[in-house]
Design a protein around this motif. Structure first.
Motif, PDB file in Angstrom:
ATOM      1  N   SER A  90      45.010  22.428  49.406  1.00  0.00           N
ATOM      2  CA  SER A  90      45.627  21.365  50.186  1.00  0.00           C
ATOM      3  C   SER A  90      44.864  20.072  49.949  1.00  0.00           C
ATOM      4  O   SER A  90      43.638  20.065  49.940  1.00  0.00           O
ATOM      5  CB  SER A  90      45.606  21.718  51.670  1.00  0.00           C
ATOM      6  OG  SER A  90      46.061  20.633  52.434  1.00  0.00           O
ATOM      7  N   PHE A 126      52.354  17.371  45.184  1.00  0.00           N
ATOM      8  CA  PHE A 126      52.319  18.298  46.305  1.00  0.00           C
ATOM      9  C   PHE A 126      51.142  17.988  47.219  1.00  0.00           C
ATOM     10  O   PHE A 126      50.068  17.628  46.765  1.00  0.00           O
ATOM     11  CB  PHE A 126      52.181  19.751  45.825  1.00  0.00           C
ATOM     12  CG  PHE A 126      53.360  20.243  45.048  1.00  0.00           C
ATOM     13  CD1 PHE A 126      54.563  20.511  45.677  1.00  0.00           C
ATOM     14  CD2 PHE A 126      53.258  20.442  43.684  1.00  0.00           C
ATOM     15  CE1 PHE A 126      55.650  20.973  44.965  1.00  0.00           C
ATOM     16  CE2 PHE A 126      54.337  20.900  42.959  1.00  0.00           C
ATOM     17  CZ  PHE A 126      55.540  21.162  43.600  1.00  0.00           C
ATOM     18  N   ILE A 142      46.691  20.726  40.314  1.00  0.00           N
ATOM     19  CA  ILE A 142      47.232  20.593  41.671  1.00  0.00           C
ATOM     20  C   ILE A 142      46.845  19.244  42.265  1.00  0.00           C
ATOM     21  O   ILE A 142      47.662  18.569  42.883  1.00  0.00           O
ATOM     22  CB  ILE A 142      46.747  21.755  42.561  1.00  0.00           C
ATOM     23  CG1 ILE A 142      47.375  23.073  42.088  1.00  0.00           C
ATOM     24  CG2 ILE A 142      47.072  21.503  44.028  1.00  0.00           C
ATOM     25  CD1 ILE A 142      46.770  24.312  42.701  1.00  0.00           C
ATOM     26  N   SER A 174      45.141  29.050  47.148  1.00  0.00           N
ATOM     27  CA  SER A 174      45.650  28.157  48.189  1.00  0.00           C
ATOM     28  C   SER A 174      44.882  26.849  48.091  1.00  0.00           C
ATOM     29  O   SER A 174      43.662  26.862  47.998  1.00  0.00           O
ATOM     30  CB  SER A 174      45.422  28.762  49.574  1.00  0.00           C
ATOM     31  OG  SER A 174      46.083  29.989  49.686  1.00  0.00           O
ATOM     32  N   SER A 187      50.194  20.456  49.598  1.00  0.00           N
ATOM     33  CA  SER A 187      49.541  21.761  49.635  1.00  0.00           C
ATOM     34  C   SER A 187      50.377  22.742  48.832  1.00  0.00           C
ATOM     35  O   SER A 187      51.577  22.537  48.623  1.00  0.00           O
ATOM     36  CB  SER A 187      49.370  22.250  51.069  1.00  0.00           C
ATOM     37  OG  SER A 187      50.631  22.454  51.667  1.00  0.00           O
ATOM     38  N   ILE A 188      49.699  23.800  48.369  1.00  0.00           N
ATOM     39  CA  ILE A 188      50.383  24.786  47.541  1.00  0.00           C
ATOM     40  C   ILE A 188      49.664  26.118  47.672  1.00  0.00           C
ATOM     41  O   ILE A 188      48.452  26.160  47.875  1.00  0.00           O
ATOM     42  CB  ILE A 188      50.441  24.328  46.057  1.00  0.00           C
ATOM     43  CG1 ILE A 188      51.350  25.242  45.242  1.00  0.00           C
ATOM     44  CG2 ILE A 188      49.046  24.245  45.466  1.00  0.00           C
ATOM     45  CD1 ILE A 188      51.708  24.694  43.879  1.00  0.00           C
TER      46      ILE A 188
END
Length: 162
Positions: free
Chosen positions: A35, A20, A15, A33, A22-23
């Protein structure tokens, strides 16, 4: 399905290298979660300053201790006693105090409000302040310092104030 601590680190590494900001990922019982620009649900705090070390000639090198997975409380504990849970808003390592050797944020018997900080969670060297989001008296802490916690895992049990 359960994820190991290493698998969570691998997911968070992927991630962090993605485009991205946030995801949130949910697969069955598992929810992650993350960010890059800030917390999704809680307020960030700066990492604790390093603790003073002894001179190098007297210090023994110790390997880092991997975080422990905390045991989840039994559902009957909450239902039988009419208690409310304060749950983790994210996956990571839970700490009960702002730095090693400091007093814990909350202790058994403390009366807390929704904006009371109950601990911090570390994910990839980012420390996030965790708020109670509920009010009541702390009856029991369900996780220990350094435990690995999951999204939605109960951290504290509170007795609602009447």
């Amino acid at each position: 399905m359960k994820l190991t601590h290493e698998e969570v680190r691998q997911v968070l590494s992927i991630i962090s290298e993605s485009s991205f900001d946030s995801i949130e990922i949910k697969m069955g019982e598992i929810a992650i979660s993350a960010s890059k620009s800030g917390p999704l649900r809680a307020e960030s705090v700066a990492p604790a300053p390093p603790t003073p070390q002894a001179p190098a000639q007297t210090q023994q090198a110790e390997p880092p201790t991997p975080p422990r997975a905390a045991a989840a409380p039994k559902a009957s504990d909450v239902a039988d006693e009419g208690l409310i849970e304060v749950t983790s808003p994210m996956v990571g390592v839970f700490y009960i105090a702002p730095e090693p050797g400091a007093d814990p944020f909350v202790a058994k018997g403390d009366l807390i409000e929704p904006d009371t900080t109950v601990g911090i969670i570390e994910v990839m060297k980012v420390f996030t302040s965790i708020r109670a989001e509920k009010s009541g008296r702390v009856v029991r802490c369900l996780v220990e310092n350094g435990d690995f916690v999951e999204f939605g895992q109960p951290l504290l049990l509170l007795q609602p104030e009447s």
